[in-house]
Design an enzyme around this catalytic site. Structure first.
Site, PDB file in Angstrom:
ATOM      1  N   LEU A   1       0.847  -1.284  -0.056  1.00 39.76           N
ATOM      2  CA  LEU A   1      -0.050  -0.102  -0.003  1.00 39.76           C
ATOM      3  C   LEU A   1       0.776   1.145   0.008  1.00 39.76           C
ATOM      4  O   LEU A   1       0.384   2.317  -0.428  1.00 39.76           O
ATOM      5  CB  LEU A   1      -0.919  -0.017   1.160  1.00 39.76           C
ATOM      6  CG  LEU A   1      -1.823  -1.145   1.390  1.00 39.76           C
ATOM      7  CD1 LEU A   1      -2.774  -1.073   2.402  1.00 39.76           C
ATOM      8  CD2 LEU A   1      -2.957  -1.069   0.031  1.00 39.76           C
ATOM      9  N   GLY A   2       1.989   1.352   0.519  1.00 37.67           N
ATOM     10  CA  GLY A   2       2.849   2.360   0.540  1.00 37.67           C
ATOM     11  C   GLY A   2       4.040   2.084   1.541  1.00 37.67           C
ATOM     12  O   GLY A   2       4.314   1.205   2.154  1.00 37.67           O
TER      13      GLY A   2
ATOM     14  N   GLY B   1       6.863   4.145   4.329  1.00 37.12           N
ATOM     15  CA  GLY B   1       7.131   5.650   5.024  1.00 37.12           C
ATOM     16  C   GLY B   1       8.492   5.254   5.954  1.00 37.12           C
ATOM     17  O   GLY B   1       9.495   4.359   5.679  1.00 37.12           O
TER      18      GLY B   1
ATOM     19  N   PHE C   1       8.767   4.097   8.914  1.00 38.05           N
ATOM     20  CA  PHE C   1       8.650   2.904   9.576  1.00 38.05           C
ATOM     21  C   PHE C   1       8.900   1.694   9.085  1.00 38.05           C
ATOM     22  O   PHE C   1       9.707   0.910   9.347  1.00 38.05           O
ATOM     23  CB  PHE C   1       7.240   2.946  10.240  1.00 38.05           C
ATOM     24  CG  PHE C   1       6.940   1.753  11.071  1.00 38.05           C
ATOM     25  CD1 PHE C   1       6.679   0.303  10.633  1.00 38.05           C
ATOM     26  CD2 PHE C   1       6.834   1.924  12.595  1.00 38.05           C
ATOM     27  CE1 PHE C   1       6.566  -0.775  11.325  1.00 38.05           C
ATOM     28  CE2 PHE C   1       6.600   0.859  13.287  1.00 38.05           C
ATOM     29  CZ  PHE C   1       6.233  -0.452  12.587  1.00 38.05           C
ATOM     30  N   GLY C   2       8.567   1.895   7.613  1.00 43.47           N
ATOM     31  CA  GLY C   2       8.775   0.448   6.981  1.00 43.47           C
ATOM     32  C   GLY C   2       7.930   0.589   5.682  1.00 43.47           C
ATOM     33  O   GLY C   2       7.328   1.512   5.391  1.00 43.47           O
TER      34      GLY C   2
ATOM     35  N   VAL D   1       4.031  -0.838   4.254  1.00 40.75           N
ATOM     36  CA  VAL D   1       2.515  -1.191   4.654  1.00 40.75           C
ATOM     37  C   VAL D   1       2.011  -2.125   3.474  1.00 40.75           C
ATOM     38  O   VAL D   1       1.971  -1.793   2.436  1.00 40.75           O
ATOM     39  CB  VAL D   1       1.681   0.100   4.966  1.00 40.75           C
ATOM     40  CG1 VAL D   1       0.024  -0.473   5.416  1.00 40.75           C
ATOM     41  CG2 VAL D   1       2.343   1.109   5.875  1.00 40.75           C
TER      42      VAL D   1
ATOM     43  N   LYS E   1       1.536  -2.713   8.977  1.00 41.86           N
ATOM     44  CA  LYS E   1       2.694  -2.114   8.898  1.00 41.86           C
ATOM     45  C   LYS E   1       3.993  -2.848   9.515  1.00 41.86           C
ATOM     46  O   LYS E   1       4.096  -3.240  10.510  1.00 41.86           O
ATOM     47  CB  LYS E   1       2.552  -0.811   9.590  1.00 41.86           C
ATOM     48  CG  LYS E   1       3.619   0.287   9.650  1.00 41.86           C
ATOM     49  CD  LYS E   1       3.231   1.713   9.869  1.00 41.86           C
ATOM     50  CE  LYS E   1       3.123   1.861  11.441  1.00 41.86           C
ATOM     51  NZ  LYS E   1       2.597   3.301  11.717  1.00 41.86           N
TER      52      LYS E   1
ATOM     53  N   ASP F   1       3.984  14.354  14.631  1.00 42.67           N
ATOM     54  CA  ASP F   1       4.143  14.101  13.286  1.00 42.67           C
ATOM     55  C   ASP F   1       2.768  13.982  12.270  1.00 42.67           C
ATOM     56  O   ASP F   1       2.525  13.307  11.280  1.00 42.67           O
ATOM     57  CB  ASP F   1       4.888  12.777  13.059  1.00 42.67           C
ATOM     58  CG  ASP F   1       5.778  12.389  11.679  1.00 42.67           C
ATOM     59  OD1 ASP F   1       5.973  13.565  10.912  1.00 42.67           O
ATOM     60  OD2 ASP F   1       5.713  11.439  11.280  1.00 42.67           O
TER      61      ASP F   1
END
Length: 273
Positions: free
Chosen positions: A52-53, A55, A57-58, A60, A74, A171
């Site tokens: 899905l995407g 960021g 964090f890692g 998703v 995630k 954030d």
């Protein structure tokens, strides 16, 4: 090899803490602990087609549990800018929050070397995928933009004032505002959030985290943050929703570092949407 072993040891030391704190401190909502095999089956072994995407964090992934429920997984990457502390913070924090304008955490997986968070699936992804896309932005008429602004404001008011905890998100940005099937906004990604106690009004840190363009000047320069920091970020989001432009896109267009460096001249005419 030494770095890998250090990560593994730190993660193993953290597993018990997460389990005990989450299970011991909450009766509602219940946070599920998923087996790795369940996550692999749900995401088709993290198939690129389910991505899905991505960021800080890692990555998703979209997943479907055995009961048919769609979820977003995630996955924490060891190479990401965030780590175990942020993962634990998000599990313990967002699990205690319940609001229609906050993304719901369903559970987590703490097996293996890459911890994962399991959220409700948001079919329309993030707000920025609409605002800054020439084709999709037309879906956001003025009524819908106003509703999104109000929804975000309600979510911020909840974490600042109406929840059991006073939380500073740190954030807030359009990519962390997710949209459900009816385009209702939900604030996500609480990995960098901090809890304020009692009558505490501000805090200072030497570790500046967040996203440039959305961080308040006093936080960037002096490391001071408070509820005002989130309000500043909300102001940037508000400008981006109204103008349909990224805050930092004005550098290329008008030779200004950001939208707030030179406020756009609407001349009484709304932006094209």
């Amino acid at each position: 090899m030494a770095v890998r072993n250090k990560w593994n040891k730190r993660w193993l030391d953290t597993i018990g803490t997460v389990e005990n704190q989450v299970e011991g401190s909450m009766s509602h909502p219940e946070i599920a602990f998923f087996n790795l095999s369940t996550i692999l089956a749900a995401t088709n072994s993290f198939s690129p087609a389910n991505k899905l995407g991505q960021g800080g964090f890692g990555v998703v992934y979209k997943g479907k549990l055995s009961n048919g429920k769609e979820v977003a997984v995630k996955r924490l990457s060891k190479d990401s800018g965030q780590g175990i502390d942020e993962f634990k913070n998000e599990v313990l924090l967002i699990a205690k929050l319940q609001h229609q304008n906050l993304v719901k955490l369903i559970g987590c997986c703490i097996q293996g070397e890459e911890p994962m968070l399991v959220y409700e699936y948001m079919p329309n992804k993030s707000l920025d995928s609409f605002l800054f896309n020439e084709t999709r932005r037309s879906i956001l008429d003025w009524r819908k933009r106003f509703d999104i602004i109000v929804g975000i404001a309600r979510g911020i008011l909840y974490i600042h004032q109406d929840s059991r905890l006073k939380i500073i998100h740190r954030d807030l940005k359009t990519s962390n505002i997710l949209l459900d099937e009816e385009m209702n906004p939900k604030i996500s990604d609480f990995g960098l959030a901090r809890i304020f106690k009692g009558d505490q009004t501000h805090e200072k840190t030497n570790r500046i985290v967040g996203t440039f363009g959305y961080m308040s000047p006093e936080y960037v320069v002096f490391g001071k943050f408070s509820t005002k920091s989130d309000v500043f970020s909300f102001g940037i989001i508000l400008l981006e929703i109204i103008t349909g432009k990224r805050n930092n896109s004005f550098y290329q267009e008008d030779f200004y570092p950001s939208m707030i460096g030179k406020f756009p001249d609407f001349s009484g005419k709304p932006p094209e949407i």
